[in-house]
Design an enzyme around this catalytic site. Structure first.
Site, PDB file in Angstrom:
ATOM      1  N   CYS A 289       0.802  -1.157  -0.108  1.00 36.86           N
ATOM      2  CA  CYS A 289       0.090   0.100  -0.108  1.00 36.86           C
ATOM      3  C   CYS A 289       0.813   1.077  -0.146  1.00 36.86           C
ATOM      4  O   CYS A 289       2.118   1.101   0.246  1.00 36.86           O
ATOM      5  CB  CYS A 289      -0.771  -0.153   1.157  1.00 36.86           C
ATOM      6  SG  CYS A 289      -1.866  -1.448   1.427  1.00 36.86           S
TER       7      CYS A 289
ATOM      8  N   ARG B 256       1.430   1.684  -6.045  1.00 36.35           N
ATOM      9  CA  ARG B 256       1.608   0.606  -4.761  1.00 36.35           C
ATOM     10  C   ARG B 256       0.325  -0.252  -4.379  1.00 36.35           C
ATOM     11  O   ARG B 256       0.356  -1.104  -3.614  1.00 36.35           O
ATOM     12  CB  ARG B 256       2.168   1.143  -3.649  1.00 36.35           C
ATOM     13  CG  ARG B 256       3.554   1.975  -3.783  1.00 36.35           C
ATOM     14  CD  ARG B 256       3.918   2.624  -2.439  1.00 36.35           C
ATOM     15  NE  ARG B 256       4.414   1.590  -1.715  1.00 36.35           N
ATOM     16  CZ  ARG B 256       5.495   1.176  -1.535  1.00 36.35           C
ATOM     17  NH1 ARG B 256       6.339   1.347  -2.233  1.00 36.35           N
ATOM     18  NH2 ARG B 256       5.740   0.195  -0.573  1.00 36.35           N
TER      19      ARG B 256
ATOM     20  N   TRP C 216      -4.012  -1.954  -1.294  1.00 37.17           N
ATOM     21  CA  TRP C 216      -3.877  -2.918  -2.200  1.00 37.17           C
ATOM     22  C   TRP C 216      -4.421  -3.833  -0.972  1.00 37.17           C
ATOM     23  O   TRP C 216      -3.483  -4.505  -0.037  1.00 37.17           O
ATOM     24  CB  TRP C 216      -2.707  -3.467  -2.648  1.00 37.17           C
ATOM     25  CG  TRP C 216      -2.562  -4.569  -3.632  1.00 37.17           C
ATOM     26  CD1 TRP C 216      -3.029  -4.882  -4.746  1.00 37.17           C
ATOM     27  CD2 TRP C 216      -2.009  -6.006  -3.248  1.00 37.17           C
ATOM     28  NE1 TRP C 216      -2.688  -6.109  -5.410  1.00 37.17           N
ATOM     29  CE2 TRP C 216      -2.380  -6.685  -4.125  1.00 37.17           C
ATOM     30  CE3 TRP C 216      -1.757  -6.581  -1.961  1.00 37.17           C
ATOM     31  CZ2 TRP C 216      -1.904  -8.046  -4.289  1.00 37.17           C
ATOM     32  CZ3 TRP C 216      -1.393  -8.052  -1.828  1.00 37.17           C
ATOM     33  CH2 TRP C 216      -1.654  -8.702  -3.165  1.00 37.17           C
TER      34      TRP C 216
ATOM     35  N   ASN D   1       1.094   0.158   5.908  1.00 37.87           N
ATOM     36  CA  ASN D   1       1.549  -0.829   4.924  1.00 37.87           C
ATOM     37  C   ASN D   1       2.090  -1.808   5.331  1.00 37.87           C
ATOM     38  O   ASN D   1       3.126  -1.830   6.123  1.00 37.87           O
ATOM     39  CB  ASN D   1       2.262   0.061   3.823  1.00 37.87           C
ATOM     40  CG  ASN D   1       2.949  -0.836   2.950  1.00 37.87           C
ATOM     41  OD1 ASN D   1       2.508  -1.969   2.548  1.00 37.87           O
ATOM     42  ND2 ASN D   1       4.106  -0.710   2.509  1.00 37.87           N
ATOM     43  N   GLY D   2       1.694  -3.221   5.281  1.00 37.80           N
ATOM     44  CA  GLY D   2       2.333  -4.273   5.600  1.00 37.80           C
ATOM     45  C   GLY D   2       1.316  -5.326   6.188  1.00 37.80           C
ATOM     46  O   GLY D   2       0.071  -5.268   5.926  1.00 37.80           O
TER      47      GLY D   2
ATOM     48  N   GLU E  40       9.221 -13.599 -20.262  1.00 37.07           N
ATOM     49  CA  GLU E  40       8.914 -12.139 -19.967  1.00 37.07           C
ATOM     50  C   GLU E  40       7.912 -11.655 -20.920  1.00 37.07           C
ATOM     51  O   GLU E  40       6.975 -10.962 -20.550  1.00 37.07           O
ATOM     52  CB  GLU E  40      10.342 -11.255 -20.120  1.00 37.07           C
ATOM     53  CG  GLU E  40      10.035  -9.789 -19.924  1.00 37.07           C
ATOM     54  CD  GLU E  40       9.351  -9.413 -18.640  1.00 37.07           C
ATOM     55  OE1 GLU E  40       9.300 -10.239 -17.681  1.00 37.07           O
ATOM     56  OE2 GLU E  40       9.081  -8.181 -18.542  1.00 37.07           O
TER      57      GLU E  40
ATOM     58  N   LYS F 227       4.352 -10.118 -19.560  1.00 35.68           N
ATOM     59  CA  LYS F 227       3.754  -8.541 -20.002  1.00 35.68           C
ATOM     60  C   LYS F 227       2.646  -8.661 -20.699  1.00 35.68           C
ATOM     61  O   LYS F 227       1.706  -7.986 -20.373  1.00 35.68           O
ATOM     62  CB  LYS F 227       4.920  -8.067 -20.826  1.00 35.68           C
ATOM     63  CG  LYS F 227       5.549  -6.730 -20.439  1.00 35.68           C
ATOM     64  CD  LYS F 227       6.382  -6.392 -19.716  1.00 35.68           C
ATOM     65  CE  LYS F 227       6.005  -7.016 -18.194  1.00 35.68           C
ATOM     66  NZ  LYS F 227       7.062  -6.731 -17.380  1.00 35.68           N
TER      67      LYS F 227
ATOM     68  N   GLU G 277      -0.126  -9.748 -17.973  1.00 38.62           N
ATOM     69  CA  GLU G 277      -0.330  -8.679 -16.928  1.00 38.62           C
ATOM     70  C   GLU G 277      -1.135  -7.624 -17.244  1.00 38.62           C
ATOM     71  O   GLU G 277      -1.924  -7.172 -16.553  1.00 38.62           O
ATOM     72  CB  GLU G 277       0.916  -8.290 -16.625  1.00 38.62           C
ATOM     73  CG  GLU G 277       1.178  -7.417 -15.291  1.00 38.62           C
ATOM     74  CD  GLU G 277       2.609  -6.908 -15.091  1.00 38.62           C
ATOM     75  OE1 GLU G 277       3.584  -7.196 -15.894  1.00 38.62           O
ATOM     76  OE2 GLU G 277       3.008  -6.583 -13.990  1.00 38.62           O
TER      77      GLU G 277
ATOM     78  N   HIS H 166       6.328 -31.768 -25.918  1.00 44.28           N
ATOM     79  CA  HIS H 166       6.062 -32.621 -24.611  1.00 44.28           C
ATOM     80  C   HIS H 166       4.633 -32.663 -23.809  1.00 44.28           C
ATOM     81  O   HIS H 166       4.547 -32.774 -22.791  1.00 44.28           O
ATOM     82  CB  HIS H 166       7.420 -32.663 -23.861  1.00 44.28           C
ATOM     83  CG  HIS H 166       8.587 -32.964 -24.308  1.00 44.28           C
ATOM     84  ND1 HIS H 166       8.888 -34.253 -24.610  1.00 44.28           N
ATOM     85  CD2 HIS H 166       9.772 -32.304 -24.607  1.00 44.28           C
ATOM     86  CE1 HIS H 166      10.098 -34.474 -25.145  1.00 44.28           C
ATOM     87  NE2 HIS H 166      10.765 -33.274 -25.093  1.00 44.28           N
TER      88      HIS H 166
ATOM     89  N   LYS I  25       2.528  -2.591  -7.727  1.00 46.35           N
ATOM     90  CA  LYS I  25       3.996  -2.506  -8.210  1.00 46.35           C
ATOM     91  C   LYS I  25       4.836  -3.126  -7.207  1.00 46.35           C
ATOM     92  O   LYS I  25       5.929  -3.814  -7.559  1.00 46.35           O
ATOM     93  CB  LYS I  25       4.156  -0.951  -8.233  1.00 46.35           C
ATOM     94  CG  LYS I  25       5.724  -0.711  -8.777  1.00 46.35           C
ATOM     95  CD  LYS I  25       5.860  -0.706 -10.218  1.00 46.35           C
ATOM     96  CE  LYS I  25       7.098  -0.687 -10.760  1.00 46.35           C
ATOM     97  NZ  LYS I  25       7.451  -1.217 -12.168  1.00 46.35           N
TER      98      LYS I  25
HETATM   99  C1  AGP Z   1       6.383  -7.303 -13.599  1.00 48.34           C
HETATM  100  O1  AGP Z   1       6.059  -6.349 -14.652  1.00 48.34           O
HETATM  101  C2  AGP Z   1       5.775  -7.214 -12.330  1.00 48.34           C
HETATM  102  N1  AGP Z   1       5.383  -5.905 -11.765  1.00 48.34           N
HETATM  103  C3  AGP Z   1       6.299  -7.985 -11.415  1.00 48.34           C
HETATM  104  O2  AGP Z   1       6.645  -9.328 -11.888  1.00 48.34           O
HETATM  105  C4  AGP Z   1       7.772  -7.444 -10.651  1.00 48.34           C
HETATM  106  O3  AGP Z   1       8.899  -7.747 -11.555  1.00 48.34           O
HETATM  107  C5  AGP Z   1       7.770  -8.482  -9.456  1.00 48.34           C
HETATM  108  O4  AGP Z   1       6.844  -8.269  -8.511  1.00 48.34           O
HETATM  109  C6  AGP Z   1       9.408  -7.978  -8.869  1.00 48.34           C
HETATM  110  O5  AGP Z   1       9.413  -6.866  -8.395  1.00 48.34           O
HETATM  111  P1  AGP Z   1      10.786  -6.286  -7.806  1.00 48.34           P
HETATM  112  O6  AGP Z   1      11.763  -6.129  -9.006  1.00 48.34           O
HETATM  113  O7  AGP Z   1      10.613  -4.834  -7.476  1.00 48.34           O
HETATM  114  O8  AGP Z   1      11.196  -7.191  -6.782  1.00 48.34           O
END
Ligand code: AGP
Length: 593
Positions: free
Chosen positions: A2, A27, A71, A97-98, A466, A470, A473, A489, A588
């Site tokens: 958060c 966040r 969040w 936050n936590g 990756e 992307k 996501e 396989h 994020k």
């Molecule tokens: C990728 O687009 C994501 N936002 C997510 O996978 C991110 O890379 C992951 O949460 C790791 O975050 P960090 O690099 O801040 O540790």
């Protein structure tokens, strides 16, 4: 997971808090709220985005206040579960936050003592505990409350009876920022860039107190001298600069990010410094990360395996935490954009416990990862706001290339040829960006499908992962990254005219087997797009469409290929009208396990 903000000064708090919350939305963004103090605390919160709250909320007068963007972890997004939370008297407000792991016990205990709870959150026990211990001194009451709490927290406390804000942290980030006759507390630097570039980082266990004119930090009950850091990020870095989305702006910043992250290498300063990472006793590398950073780790493993003569492993931090592994004489590298990912931090702590040297690669100066690590290498990506990681990934690769190239056993010839290629990368990446129109056209066509495979081999297998991450996501299309040789396989059963396959090629010994794999896919009826170098005439005869990227040495192909896939995902999501910078259910910075 958060974002939290606090303000105290001479100006009206409400517009400042809302502005800062807008900058913290990456966040978490399922609900938000603020509390402002003036002859009592007024709270306004709802399960809506900050922009909507701005439009709907009444004016709240007062020059001190706190805010939160959420969040959800405990309790669904709702006005009641949104922060700030209050005590029974309504005189103490808290944003958090936590995760408070013993909240149920505390809640039962406090309920037995007459406290009434209104939300389903773990956070609500905090203002009630502070109320229980309050005896005319907010700081003392907060310290007493924290003694009862287990879990992780960054909190800010506002109380009607005292003109101050109190903050504390354990395993969640928080900063204090200094203004002119005003001060701030925030989860992260981008929140306060409109107002100040001077910050103080709190350590775990610290309690910070700010008033209009003062800041004070206590550690284990004793006041400590504060160290003020000057932040180089500017407010423009954290704005969209005319782009429709942060993600698009951040994709376009990559030539500059590469230049910035390579600056020390190109000038020759970095090599000597990086070479000191390789002590004589190091005979293995372990790279740990999550999500996109993990994909950078997998590419780092490939780079290491090609350049070094020692074993290199890459592991998901979340899995490493529940495994036993030989770690003797191992240099461990944790990659994390935010420096706050809970799984990665837990892995770093585990490494430290067994006496392993831990190196952090992170984008955030002063982040928790940089505090735990023995050494830190910073990516120079600038603030990354979009939830989808783009430029930070590329910057991580740049650090990994430099680190591996600094190993004493790399021969001068190899070093020179790779350095030459590295210098050219910003221009090559610019050429990928210049081809945006064609990529967007392909993306519009792909956005009609529900499932898309990405396949690659060797160093481009992680790129396939990756590209697929992307896509899913931000566009909510199911993207599946697969090692091209593994399709036969099992996944062949899913192929057909409704499942396109994007094949990633590099000019190395994986090229020929990739051609074989592509032909196998074609025989199963899937439309195929090949992502390959300019002038690759062999491939044009086999696949349905070809998307080209500038030619680079195979070891650097993940850079140009990934950036093309970032654009592909972006334009597919845009075509579908998705909320690109803030995808559903995500945040994020993932500060929970
Ligand atoms: C990728 O687009 C994501 N936002 C997510 O996978 C991110 O890379 C992951 O949460 C790791 O975050 P960090 O690099 O801040 O540790």
């Amino acid at each position: 997971m958060c974002g939290i903000i606090g303000y105290i000064g001479l100006r009206q708090a409400q517009p400042i808090l809302l502005n800062c919350l807008g900058r913290l939305e990456y966040r978490g963004y399922d609900s938000c709220g603020i509390a402002v103090s003036e002859h009592g605390i007024n709270v306004c919160k709802d399960a809506i985005r900050v922009e909507a709250l701005k439009k709907t909320m009444p004016r709240l007068d007062g020059t001190a206040g706190i805010g939160h963007t959420r969040w959800a972890t405990h309790g669904e997004p709702s006005p009641i579960n949104a922060h700030p939370h209050l005590d029974c008297s309504g005189k103490i407000a808290v944003v958090h936050n936590g995760i408070i792991t013993n909240y149920q016990n505390l809640r039962d205990q406090l309920s037995g003592e007459g406290h009434q709870f209104v939300s389903e959150t773990d956070t609500e026990v905090i203002p009630h505990l502070i109320e229980k211990y309050y005896n005319g001194n907010l700081e003392t009451a907060v310290a007493a409350a924290l003694n009862d709490i287990e879990g992780s927290y960054a909190i800010i406390v506002l109380a009607t009876d005292e003109p101050k804000l109190v903050a504390a942290r354990k395993d969640s980030p928080i900063i204090i920022s200094l203004g002119d006759r005003e001060n701030f507390i925030a989860s992260d630097v981008p929140a306060i860039l409109d107002y100040s570039n001077r910050v103080v980082y709190l350590e775990d266990g610290d309690i910070g107190v700010i008033t209009t004119d003062s800041i004070k930090v206590s550690r284990r009950g004793n006041e400590v001298a504060v160290k003020v850091h000057q932040i180089s990020w500017t407010v423009e870095d954290a704005q969209k600069a005319g782009y429709e989305h942060f993600m698009l702006k951040e994709i376009h910043e990559q030539p500059k990010v590469i230049r910035d992250t390579l600056a020390g290498w190109v000038s020759g300063e970095a090599l000597e410094d990086l070479a000191t990472m390789w002590g004589d006793d190091i005979n293995a590398l372990l790279i740990l990360a999550c999500g996109t950073s993990y994909h950078a780790a997998l590419i780092g493993k490939q780079i290491g395996q090609e350049l070094l003569k020692i074993p290199v492993r890459a592991e998901l931090a979340s899995e490493f935490n529940y495994s036993t592994q030989p770690l003797a004489r191992t240099l461990a590298i944790a990659i994390t954009q935010s420096g706050e990912t809970a799984d990665t931090l837990k892995a770093m702590k585990k490494l430290k416990e067994v006496g392993c040297q831990a190196l952090a690669i992170t984008n955030v100066v002063g982040s928790t990862a940089s505090r735990i690590a023995d050494r830190t290498l910073y990516t120079r990506a600038g603030p990354e706001i979009s939830v989808a990681a783009t430029k930070s990934f590329t910057a991580q690769l740049m650090v990994l290339y430099q680190l591996m190239m600094s190993h004493p056993e790399i021969g001068a010839r190899r070093l020179n040829s790779m350095t030459k290629e590295l210098r050219q990368l910003p221009n090559k990446v610019q050429q990928v960006l210049d081809n945006e129109g064609e990529i967007a056209q392909y993306a519009r066509e792909l956005s009609q499908y529900e499932n898309i495979f990405y396949i690659g081999r060797g160093i481009n297998f992680p790129v396939a992962l990756e590209g697929a991450l992307k896509l899913k996501e931000i566009s909510y299309i199911h993207g599946e990254g697969y090692a091209a040789g593994e399709l036969k396989h099992g996944p062949f059963a899913l192929l057909g005219s409704d499942t396109p396959v994007i094949a990633l090629l590099a000019q190395d010994d994986t090229y020929e087997p990739m051609l074989t794999n592509i032909k196998e896919v074609k025989a199963r009826g899937s439309p195929i797009i090949a992502l390959t170098r300019e002038g690759d005439e062999d491939i044009e005869k086999i696949v349905d469409k070809v998307l080209t990227v500038p030619q680079v040495e195979a070891i650097f192909s993940p850079v140009v290929n990934t950036i093309a896939l970032q654009l592909l995902a972006y334009y597919a999501a845009r075509e579908k009208g998705c909320p690109i910078d803030f995808p559903r259910n995500l945040a994020k910075s993932v500060t929970v396990e």
